[in-house]
Write an enzyme that holds these catalytic residues in place. Structure first.
Site, mmCIF file in Angstrom:
data_model
loop_
_atom_site.group_PDB
_atom_site.id
_atom_site.type_symbol
_atom_site.label_atom_id
_atom_site.label_comp_id
_atom_site.label_asym_id
_atom_site.label_seq_id
_atom_site.Cartn_x
_atom_site.Cartn_y
_atom_site.Cartn_z
ATOM 1 N N SER A 185 -3.300 -3.099 8.337
ATOM 2 C CA SER A 185 -2.906 -2.378 9.396
ATOM 3 C C SER A 185 -2.934 -3.260 10.431
ATOM 4 O O SER A 185 -3.620 -2.642 11.607
ATOM 5 C CB SER A 185 -3.626 -1.024 9.518
ATOM 6 O OG SER A 185 -2.676 -0.109 10.052
ATOM 7 N N PRO A 186 -2.583 -4.393 10.711
ATOM 8 C CA PRO A 186 -2.554 -5.147 11.992
ATOM 9 C C PRO A 186 -1.739 -4.368 13.325
ATOM 10 O O PRO A 186 -1.767 -4.682 14.352
ATOM 11 C CB PRO A 186 -2.292 -6.539 11.555
ATOM 12 C CG PRO A 186 -1.511 -6.501 10.352
ATOM 13 C CD PRO A 186 -2.058 -5.346 9.515
ATOM 14 N N TRP A 219 0.938 -1.121 -0.042
ATOM 15 C CA TRP A 219 -0.048 -0.036 -0.027
ATOM 16 C C TRP A 219 0.800 1.239 0.029
ATOM 17 O O TRP A 219 0.710 2.174 -0.950
ATOM 18 C CB TRP A 219 -0.903 -0.192 1.129
ATOM 19 C CG TRP A 219 -1.835 1.359 1.530
ATOM 20 C CD1 TRP A 219 -2.004 2.136 0.524
ATOM 21 C CD2 TRP A 219 -2.056 1.799 2.798
ATOM 22 N NE1 TRP A 219 -2.669 3.125 1.245
ATOM 23 C CE2 TRP A 219 -2.784 2.864 2.548
ATOM 24 C CE3 TRP A 219 -2.156 1.227 3.873
ATOM 25 C CZ2 TRP A 219 -3.305 3.696 3.555
ATOM 26 C CZ3 TRP A 219 -2.608 2.028 5.107
ATOM 27 C CH2 TRP A 219 -3.216 3.120 4.860
ATOM 28 N N GLN A 277 -11.816 -7.183 3.392
ATOM 29 C CA GLN A 277 -10.674 -6.561 3.706
ATOM 30 C C GLN A 277 -10.784 -5.407 4.672
ATOM 31 O O GLN A 277 -10.649 -4.040 4.235
ATOM 32 C CB GLN A 277 -9.550 -6.343 2.424
ATOM 33 C CG GLN A 277 -8.291 -5.925 2.846
ATOM 34 C CD GLN A 277 -7.156 -5.643 1.707
ATOM 35 O OE1 GLN A 277 -6.641 -4.803 1.456
ATOM 36 N NE2 GLN A 277 -7.368 -6.883 0.910
ATOM 37 N N TYR A 312 -2.941 2.152 -5.576
ATOM 38 C CA TYR A 312 -1.622 2.402 -5.008
ATOM 39 C C TYR A 312 -0.615 3.120 -5.819
ATOM 40 O O TYR A 312 -0.177 2.461 -6.746
ATOM 41 C CB TYR A 312 -1.124 1.032 -4.145
ATOM 42 C CG TYR A 312 -2.139 0.575 -3.347
ATOM 43 C CD1 TYR A 312 -3.356 1.106 -2.489
ATOM 44 C CD2 TYR A 312 -1.870 -0.895 -3.049
ATOM 45 C CE1 TYR A 312 -3.862 0.565 -1.711
ATOM 46 C CE2 TYR A 312 -2.447 -1.540 -1.947
ATOM 47 C CZ TYR A 312 -3.823 -0.917 -1.341
ATOM 48 O OH TYR A 312 -4.401 -1.415 -0.344
ATOM 49 N N ASP A 357 -0.799 -8.547 -1.856
ATOM 50 C CA ASP A 357 -2.075 -7.713 -2.056
ATOM 51 C C ASP A 357 -1.500 -6.442 -2.382
ATOM 52 O O ASP A 357 -0.681 -5.685 -1.902
ATOM 53 C CB ASP A 357 -2.763 -7.510 -0.636
ATOM 54 C CG ASP A 357 -3.692 -6.584 -0.575
ATOM 55 O OD1 ASP A 357 -4.941 -6.988 -1.186
ATOM 56 O OD2 ASP A 357 -3.730 -5.361 -0.334
ATOM 57 N N GLN A 374 7.087 4.898 -1.283
ATOM 58 C CA GLN A 374 8.185 5.253 -0.037
ATOM 59 C C GLN A 374 9.614 4.790 -0.314
ATOM 60 O O GLN A 374 10.543 5.064 0.075
ATOM 61 C CB GLN A 374 7.591 4.594 1.277
ATOM 62 C CG GLN A 374 6.653 5.526 1.933
ATOM 63 C CD GLN A 374 6.113 4.677 3.567
ATOM 64 O OE1 GLN A 374 6.679 3.769 3.826
ATOM 65 N NE2 GLN A 374 5.621 5.538 4.126
ATOM 66 N N ALA A 430 -1.174 -1.154 13.141
ATOM 67 C CA ALA A 430 -1.674 0.006 13.203
ATOM 68 C C ALA A 430 -0.643 0.970 12.697
ATOM 69 O O ALA A 430 -0.118 2.103 13.239
ATOM 70 C CB ALA A 430 -2.018 0.506 14.762
ATOM 71 N N GLU A 434 10.479 -10.500 10.718
ATOM 72 C CA GLU A 434 10.156 -10.427 12.010
ATOM 73 C C GLU A 434 8.553 -10.661 12.099
ATOM 74 O O GLU A 434 8.289 -11.332 13.047
ATOM 75 C CB GLU A 434 10.637 -8.949 12.569
ATOM 76 C CG GLU A 434 9.845 -8.665 13.909
ATOM 77 C CD GLU A 434 10.191 -7.423 14.797
ATOM 78 O OE1 GLU A 434 9.642 -7.318 15.569
ATOM 79 O OE2 GLU A 434 10.755 -6.465 14.021
#
Length: 336
Positions: free
Chosen positions: A206-207, A21, A177, A54, A49, A27, A209, A294
């Protein structure tokens, strides 16, 4: 990696989905993006995804390039349609038949594939008859351009009606979603029960956040340089709702809980959403390969009821639970 069935279908997807996203085409540079995708493949992630909106279609192109050469049958590629793309003409957004059928062709071209595994309505379109939208999706499936259909950020009622209409047309909705995390639980009271009844699973975004649940943002201190909270291309605005001292202080109370179960804060956050039986997968992004490594450490983790209770106590009143937030955040008109 472990895998879960998506909705009432035979499709299995990885418990962690790699999403692009706010990273690919925006970025991070393309070579870094490709390295992150390679890291995802190396740790067993098979689900990817993206969406046409995007980076105004660039993210799809970057993902297509990064996955080139991989065995297509070993991947599950998701993309979405709704938000404006292109120069912003009158039919460059929404869920009209014209926009859906033209958008799927553009997405396939950019992704360099003959089909996507999952094609999702990125939002509900209040300006297009639902019958038109669902018929267009049915045709996309029959043409073999998408294997399955899903939605994103639809309300419980919209999911119920849409799933019933899809069934009448000979296909099924299998995914929703929504945003979902320890801090944002608005789907629990209405969307999840309706989805379960309709045979729909959640693929949550966004698990962590938007990085707040990593614990790197400290109350009373400026965000770290280069972090999402300093990104003026969109990251800062999406994370702003969580950047209060009250929320950041509560997140720091999660540290000893994560340590007690031998997880990092981000791993605890991903493991937490995967405890919900209606969640098929958690979408994670990455601007560095080590972030991918991670986050997959949360796969297969089972949190005890005591740990879940401790998390609730630590976060207290900063958790958003109001199911009305789904409809409040939905577009009331077609974007242009």
């Amino acid at each position: 990696m472990e895998f879960r069935y998506l909705g009432n279908s035979g499709l299995r997807i990885s418990e962690v989905t790699y999403g692009n996203w706010l990273t690919h085409g925006s970025q991070v540079e393309n070579d870094v993006a490709a390295t992150c995708v390679r890291a995802a493949l190396d740790v067993g992630i098979t689900s990817f995804d993206t969406a046409d909106v995007y980076a105004n279609t660039v993210a799809e192109s970057v993902l297509g390039d990064a996955l080139k050469g991989e065995r297509r049958e070993s991947l599950e590629i998701f993309t979405k349609v709704f938000w404006p793309t292109g120069p912003g003409g009158p039919n460059d957004s929404g869920l009209s038949r014209k926009h859906i059928l033209e958008s799927i062709n553009g997405s396939l071209r950019r992704l360099q594939t003959d089909y996507v595994d999952l094609y999702q309505a990125h939002r509900y379109d209040p300006t297009t008859p639902l019958e038109e939208t669902m018929q267009a999706f049915a045709d996309v499936v029959r043409q073999g351009k998408a294997l399955y259909i899903g939605v994103s950020e639809w309300t419980a009622e919209q999911i119920t009606v849409g799933a019933a209409m899809a069934k009448e047309l000979g296909f099924q909705l299998i995914s929703s979603q929504p945003q979902y995390s320890m801090l944002w639980r608005v789907i629990e009271d209405e969307v999840v029960p309706a989805s379960r009844e309709a045979g729909v699973s959640q693929i949550v975004w966004s698990p962590i956040a938007q990085g707040v649940l990593t614990g790197k943002y400290l109350p009373g201190q400026a965000p770290p340089p280069g972090s999402r909270a300093t990104d003026e291309k969109g990251g800062a605005s999406t994370i702003s709702r969580f950047m209060t001292d009250e929320t950041l202080t509560a997140v720091q109370r999660l540290r000893p809980i994560a340590e007690s179960v031998d997880l990092s804060l981000s791993q605890l956050a991903v493991a937490w959403v995967l405890q919900n039986e209606n969640v098929a997968s958690a979408i994670v992004g990455a601007s560095r390969p080590e972030q991918v490594h991670e986050n997959v450490g949360a796969v297969g983790v089972e949190l005890s009821s005591e740990t879940l209770a401790a998390i609730d106590e630590a976060l207290g009143g900063v958790v958003e639970r109001d199911p009305r937030r789904t409809s409040e955040n939905a577009p009331q008109d077609r974007p242009s």
